[in-house]
Scaffold this active site. Structure first.
Site, PDB file in Angstrom:
ATOM      1  N   ASP A  71       0.873  -1.163   0.000  1.00  0.00           N
ATOM      2  CA  ASP A  71       0.000   0.000   0.000  1.00  0.00           C
ATOM      3  C   ASP A  71       0.909   1.211   0.000  1.00  0.00           C
ATOM      4  OD1 ASP A  71      -2.624   0.928  -0.166  1.00  0.00           O
ATOM      5  OD2 ASP A  71      -2.529   1.626   1.895  1.00  0.00           O
ATOM      6  N   PHE A 154       3.073   6.312 -13.440  1.00  0.00           N
ATOM      7  CA  PHE A 154       1.633   6.405 -13.160  1.00  0.00           C
ATOM      8  C   PHE A 154       1.415   7.332 -11.966  1.00  0.00           C
ATOM      9  CE2 PHE A 154       1.106   3.802  -9.268  1.00  0.00           C
ATOM     10  CZ  PHE A 154       2.376   3.235  -9.192  1.00  0.00           C
TER      11      PHE A 154
HETATM   12  P1  IMP Z   1      -1.741   1.978  -3.745  1.00  0.00           P
HETATM   13  O1  IMP Z   1      -2.709   2.024  -2.600  1.00  0.00           O
HETATM   14  O2  IMP Z   1      -0.471   1.347  -3.392  1.00  0.00           O
HETATM   15  O3  IMP Z   1      -2.375   1.441  -4.989  1.00  0.00           O
HETATM   16  O4  IMP Z   1      -1.339   3.468  -4.105  1.00  0.00           O
HETATM   17  C1  IMP Z   1      -2.297   4.491  -3.946  1.00  0.00           C
HETATM   18  C2  IMP Z   1      -2.069   5.614  -4.894  1.00  0.00           C
HETATM   19  O5  IMP Z   1      -0.820   6.250  -4.584  1.00  0.00           O
HETATM   20  C3  IMP Z   1      -1.969   5.236  -6.369  1.00  0.00           C
HETATM   21  O6  IMP Z   1      -3.233   5.159  -6.970  1.00  0.00           O
HETATM   22  C4  IMP Z   1      -1.173   6.404  -6.923  1.00  0.00           C
HETATM   23  O7  IMP Z   1      -2.011   7.499  -7.149  1.00  0.00           O
HETATM   24  C5  IMP Z   1      -0.243   6.726  -5.757  1.00  0.00           C
HETATM   25  N1  IMP Z   1       1.056   6.056  -5.962  1.00  0.00           N
HETATM   26  C6  IMP Z   1       1.527   4.936  -5.367  1.00  0.00           C
HETATM   27  N2  IMP Z   1       2.753   4.615  -5.814  1.00  0.00           N
HETATM   28  C7  IMP Z   1       3.060   5.557  -6.735  1.00  0.00           C
HETATM   29  C8  IMP Z   1       4.190   5.775  -7.569  1.00  0.00           C
HETATM   30  O8  IMP Z   1       5.181   5.019  -7.590  1.00  0.00           O
HETATM   31  N3  IMP Z   1       4.121   6.851  -8.356  1.00  0.00           N
HETATM   32  C9  IMP Z   1       3.077   7.711  -8.398  1.00  0.00           C
HETATM   33  N4  IMP Z   1       1.987   7.543  -7.660  1.00  0.00           N
HETATM   34  C10 IMP Z   1       1.978   6.479  -6.821  1.00  0.00           C
END
Ligand code: IMP
Length: 205
Positions: A71, A154
């Site tokens: 996360d 992304f």
């Molecule tokens: P998740 O909960 O790990 O999917 O991450 C939540 C959100 O954080 C994602 O939808 C992205 O908007 C942002 N995020 C996480 N990792 C990255 C990254 O490496 N680059 C840019 N945005 C990130």
């Protein structure tokens, strides 16, 4: 022999990054795409750790296989830590990356200099079915730009310049990003754990 671990995600960007980082190790990732019946886990924890553990526990329990989840979020101290654990849904429940970036740049418009500091964080959770769970956290510090730049990566990559660099994460190649990313730092800690366990021969491939 390879040790199979389920990556508790359907996000292809993350899988690509994780697979690249695990290249050359004895770990083989399978994703939830191989298990379409596995329901989505609601990420309603107050910390990255709570969300990561929740996802990994659900998958390990349902599939009876070790599960690795991550996360991540972008934390801006000047915004009291926002977007934070709600990074994916910052601009609304069904928003896209561009809407999140627009909202962030708007919220940051009165800030200059050190007030534009931010960091990405990733917490990885590994859960063995019916056994112990472990977590590791990696961080990447930097600053928020005044306008998006770059087409790679992304999420918030186009608006984030890592400390010591002149370009956004979205202007870097995946290899360059992986060398410094919050995810790779968390994963390096996890990889160290696997290496130590394998040396002790407590993990069989
Ligand atoms: P998740 O909960 O790990 O999917 O991450 C939540 C959100 O954080 C994602 O939808 C992205 O908007 C942002 N995020 C996480 N990792 C990255 C990254 O490496 N680059 C840019 N945005 C990130």
């Amino acid at each position: 022999m390879k040790l199979t671990i389920i990556a508790a995600t359907r996000n292809q960007h993350k899988l690509k990054e994780l697979n690249r980082l695990l290249k050359g190790t004895n770990l083989r990732l399978r994703s939830l795409d191989d298990f379409p019946a596995m329901p989505e886990v609601v990420e309603n924890g107050r910390t990255l750790e709570a969300n990561a553990l929740k996802k990994a526990r659900a998958v390990a329990k349902a599939l009876a296989l070790p599960a690795l989840s991550d996360d991540s979020g972008l934390f801006v101290p000047a915004l009291q830590g926002k977007p934070g654990v709600r990074s994916a849904r910052y601009a609304g429940p069904k928003c896209d990356y561009a809407a999140n970036n627009r909202k962030l740049l708007q919220a940051m418009r009165q800030f200059t200099g050190r007030q534009r500091r931010a960091y990405f964080a990733t917490t990885l959770a590994l859960v063995w079915p019916g056994k112990k769970s472990l977590t590791w956290t990696g961080r990447l510090s930097g600053k928020i730009t005044s306008a998006p730049a770059g087409g790679n990566g992304f999420g918030y990559d186009p608006v984030f310049i890592p400390t010591g660099h002149q370009v956004t994460l979205a202007q870097m190649s995946l290899n360059e990003k992986n060398k410094i990313s919050h995810r790779s730092r968390a994963l390096a800690k996890a990889a160290l754990y696997f290496k130590k366990q394998l040396e002790k021969k407590t993990l069989k491939g």
